[in-house]
Structure formats: structure tokens, C-alpha cells
Design a protein around this motif. Sequence first.
Motif, PDB file in Angstrom:
ATOM      1  N   LEU A   1       0.823  -1.208   0.000  1.00 19.99           N
ATOM      2  CA  LEU A   1       0.000   0.000   0.000  1.00 19.99           C
ATOM      3  C   LEU A   1       0.855   1.256   0.000  1.00 19.99           C
ATOM      4  N   VAL A   2       2.046   1.163   0.591  1.00 21.40           N
ATOM      5  CA  VAL A   2       2.915   2.328   0.732  1.00 21.40           C
ATOM      6  C   VAL A   2       3.791   2.535  -0.498  1.00 21.40           C
ATOM      7  N   MET A   3       4.254   1.421  -1.100  1.00 21.76           N
ATOM      8  CA  MET A   3       5.295   1.518  -2.109  1.00 21.76           C
ATOM      9  C   MET A   3       4.865   1.115  -3.521  1.00 21.76           C
ATOM     10  N   GLU A   4       3.645   0.635  -3.681  1.00 16.85           N
ATOM     11  CA  GLU A   4       3.258   0.080  -4.975  1.00 16.85           C
ATOM     12  C   GLU A   4       3.322   1.107  -6.101  1.00 16.85           C
ATOM     13  N   GLY A   5       3.023   2.356  -5.796  1.00 20.51           N
ATOM     14  CA  GLY A   5       3.034   3.376  -6.834  1.00 20.51           C
ATOM     15  C   GLY A   5       4.398   3.562  -7.473  1.00 20.51           C
ATOM     16  N   SER A   6       5.463   3.392  -6.674  1.00 25.83           N
ATOM     17  CA  SER A   6       6.813   3.582  -7.202  1.00 25.83           C
ATOM     18  C   SER A   6       7.527   2.271  -7.483  1.00 25.83           C
ATOM     19  N   LEU A   7       6.966   1.151  -7.038  1.00 24.56           N
ATOM     20  CA  LEU A   7       7.611  -0.143  -7.217  1.00 24.56           C
ATOM     21  C   LEU A   7       6.556  -1.206  -7.526  1.00 24.56           C
TER      22      LEU A   7
ATOM     23  N   ILE B   1       6.953 -11.608  -0.121  1.00 25.39           N
ATOM     24  CA  ILE B   1       8.348 -11.922   0.218  1.00 25.39           C
ATOM     25  C   ILE B   1       9.071 -10.692   0.764  1.00 25.39           C
ATOM     26  N   LEU B   2       8.912  -9.553   0.088  1.00 16.75           N
ATOM     27  CA  LEU B   2       9.593  -8.330   0.526  1.00 16.75           C
ATOM     28  C   LEU B   2       9.102  -7.894   1.900  1.00 16.75           C
TER      29      LEU B   2
ATOM     30  N   PHE C   1      24.762   5.911  11.813  1.00 19.83           N
ATOM     31  CA  PHE C   1      25.291   5.291  10.590  1.00 19.83           C
ATOM     32  C   PHE C   1      24.818   3.848  10.398  1.00 19.83           C
ATOM     33  N   GLY C   2      24.775   3.086  11.491  1.00 17.20           N
ATOM     34  CA  GLY C   2      24.447   1.670  11.376  1.00 17.20           C
ATOM     35  C   GLY C   2      23.047   1.409  10.887  1.00 17.20           C
ATOM     36  N   LEU C   3      22.051   2.039  11.516  1.00 14.89           N
ATOM     37  CA  LEU C   3      20.661   1.801  11.150  1.00 14.89           C
ATOM     38  C   LEU C   3      20.384   2.250   9.718  1.00 14.89           C
ATOM     39  N   THR C   4      20.852   3.436   9.358  1.00 16.77           N
ATOM     40  CA  THR C   4      20.651   3.943   7.998  1.00 16.77           C
ATOM     41  C   THR C   4      21.362   3.067   6.979  1.00 16.77           C
ATOM     42  N   GLY C   5      22.600   2.682   7.298  1.00 17.85           N
ATOM     43  CA  GLY C   5      23.372   1.855   6.379  1.00 17.85           C
ATOM     44  C   GLY C   5      22.756   0.491   6.166  1.00 17.85           C
ATOM     45  N   LEU C   6      22.259  -0.122   7.224  1.00 18.29           N
ATOM     46  CA  LEU C   6      21.641  -1.442   7.103  1.00 18.29           C
ATOM     47  C   LEU C   6      20.367  -1.392   6.262  1.00 18.29           C
ATOM     48  N   MET C   7      19.577  -0.338   6.436  1.00 24.12           N
ATOM     49  CA  MET C   7      18.373  -0.195   5.619  1.00 24.12           C
ATOM     50  C   MET C   7      18.736  -0.014   4.151  1.00 24.12           C
ATOM     51  N   PHE C   8      19.769   0.772   3.875  1.00 24.92           N
ATOM     52  CA  PHE C   8      20.204   0.998   2.495  1.00 24.92           C
ATOM     53  C   PHE C   8      20.685  -0.310   1.865  1.00 24.92           C
ATOM     54  N   VAL C   9      21.523  -1.045   2.592  1.00 24.73           N
ATOM     55  CA  VAL C   9      22.032  -2.321   2.080  1.00 24.73           C
ATOM     56  C   VAL C   9      20.891  -3.300   1.852  1.00 24.73           C
ATOM     57  N   PHE C  10      19.920  -3.319   2.751  1.00 22.95           N
ATOM     58  CA  PHE C  10      18.779  -4.233   2.610  1.00 22.95           C
ATOM     59  C   PHE C  10      18.050  -3.997   1.294  1.00 22.95           C
TER      60      PHE C  10
ATOM     61  N   MET D   1      19.059  -2.384  -1.376  1.00 21.36           N
ATOM     62  CA  MET D   1      19.933  -2.639  -2.512  1.00 21.36           C
ATOM     63  C   MET D   1      20.003  -4.134  -2.820  1.00 21.36           C
ATOM     64  N   ALA D   2      19.891  -4.946  -1.766  1.00 28.04           N
ATOM     65  CA  ALA D   2      19.996  -6.394  -1.934  1.00 28.04           C
ATOM     66  C   ALA D   2      18.717  -7.024  -2.485  1.00 28.04           C
ATOM     67  N   GLN D   3      17.656  -6.233  -2.641  1.00 23.61           N
ATOM     68  CA  GLN D   3      16.384  -6.777  -3.131  1.00 23.61           C
ATOM     69  C   GLN D   3      16.259  -6.694  -4.647  1.00 23.61           C
ATOM     70  N   GLY D   4      17.365  -6.368  -5.332  1.00 23.72           N
ATOM     71  CA  GLY D   4      17.310  -6.230  -6.781  1.00 23.72           C
ATOM     72  C   GLY D   4      16.823  -7.491  -7.484  1.00 23.72           C
ATOM     73  N   GLY D   5      17.287  -8.659  -7.025  1.00 25.48           N
ATOM     74  CA  GLY D   5      16.865  -9.912  -7.646  1.00 25.48           C
ATOM     75  C   GLY D   5      15.375 -10.154  -7.486  1.00 25.48           C
ATOM     76  N   LEU D   6      14.857  -9.852  -6.290  1.00 26.57           N
ATOM     77  CA  LEU D   6      13.426 -10.022  -6.038  1.00 26.57           C
ATOM     78  C   LEU D   6      12.607  -9.104  -6.932  1.00 26.57           C
ATOM     79  N   ILE D   7      13.026  -7.856  -7.040  1.00 27.54           N
ATOM     80  CA  ILE D   7      12.300  -6.885  -7.857  1.00 27.54           C
ATOM     81  C   ILE D   7      12.347  -7.292  -9.331  1.00 27.54           C
TER      82      ILE D   7
END
Length: 209
Positions: free
Chosen positions: A129-135, A144-145, A178-187, A189-195
Amino acid sequence: MAHEPSTGKTISPALKAVLEFGPIVAFFVTYMKIKDDSFLIHGVEYSGFVLATAAFIPLIVISTLLLWRLTGRLAPMQIATLVLVVVFGGLSVWLNDPKFFKMKPTIIYLLFSGLLFYGLWRDKPWLKLVMEGSLPMRHAGWVILTRRLALLFLGLAIANEVIWRTMSEEAWVNFKTFGLTGLMFVFFMAQGGLIKTYGIDKDATGDGE
């Protein structure tokens, strides 16, 4: 499947980043400057951490209101973060106890993990509901996501508790900044295969389900 047009306004990515991340960067810089100092105010001694927290609260209120004014909308996580910062940050300042502000990430990540898992239990991946418009993705991809993000939020809540309870205050500030922001960014980025697997071509006809 037709989507409702977005009522939000568009602002530059740079301005959006400043409004979203500016307050936490300011908190980090302020803390690093005064972390070893103590301040006597009206007969009460406050640590640098508590004063940095006191400065952070109005900054995030102002930045969130500006973001809402400029875009016309706020994400649920932005609203929840603002409320919890005001409540738990305010408790830390009022009671002169840093632990309340340190608990804030735990509460918000548990809240969102619980909501996402509840939605999955009802076969309603609310992330869609939050992200479908852009993804645009097929339903199975959203399931899965959403499951992965719910597990990430749960892991971040546990990590926050472990770090603030067992490590130094400075270590927690670094983790939060840095840790929380970085982990969210890496997460994400790692969903490219799923997308790639479940993504829907915006130009394709039909709902892609």
C-alpha cells in the motif's frame, strides 16, 4: 489494476534528504562536540547526550512539518518516528535519563515489524500500500519483501537493545547515526533480484497479477 493518483507534491531529492537526515546528523555533530561535558541548568546537571537530545527534538519536529508542508504527505513511519521521538526524547530530557531516547528505535522497529507480520497473517502485505506506486510488483513479490522487511525490523530492534545496554554511549550514537541507515540501504539494494523476478512493467497492460 488502476492506482489512485498521488496527491503528494514533488521536491528535489537533495532537499528531501536534508529534511529527512539533517536532524540526525545535527544530533550526531552536537553530541560529538559536547559528549564529555556536563551542564548545570537551574540547579540540575545534564550530560551532553541529554542536551543533544533536547536539541534534536525541535529539529525533527520542524523538519517533519516542513516535509509535510512541501510534499503534502508523510509516510506512516515518519509520523510514528516523530511521535516516538517527542515522547521518548521528551522523557529523557524531563527525567534526565538517556535510556528512554535509546529505547526509541527498539519501540519503533518492533511496532513496524509487528504490523507487517500482522498484515502477512491476514494475507495483506501492507508494504504494498505504501510503495506500490513507485515499485510495481506481483502480489507474491510483495509478500516476500514484506516478510524480509519485518524480519529486518525485528533484527534491528534486537540489535538496538543489545548495543545500548552492553556498549558505550558513543557506540550507540554511531550505530543510530550510521548503522541503522546503512543497514536499511544495504537491505533495499539487496532486493534487486526479487524486484527483477516479480516486478511489473509499468507500460504493460493489465494488473500483472
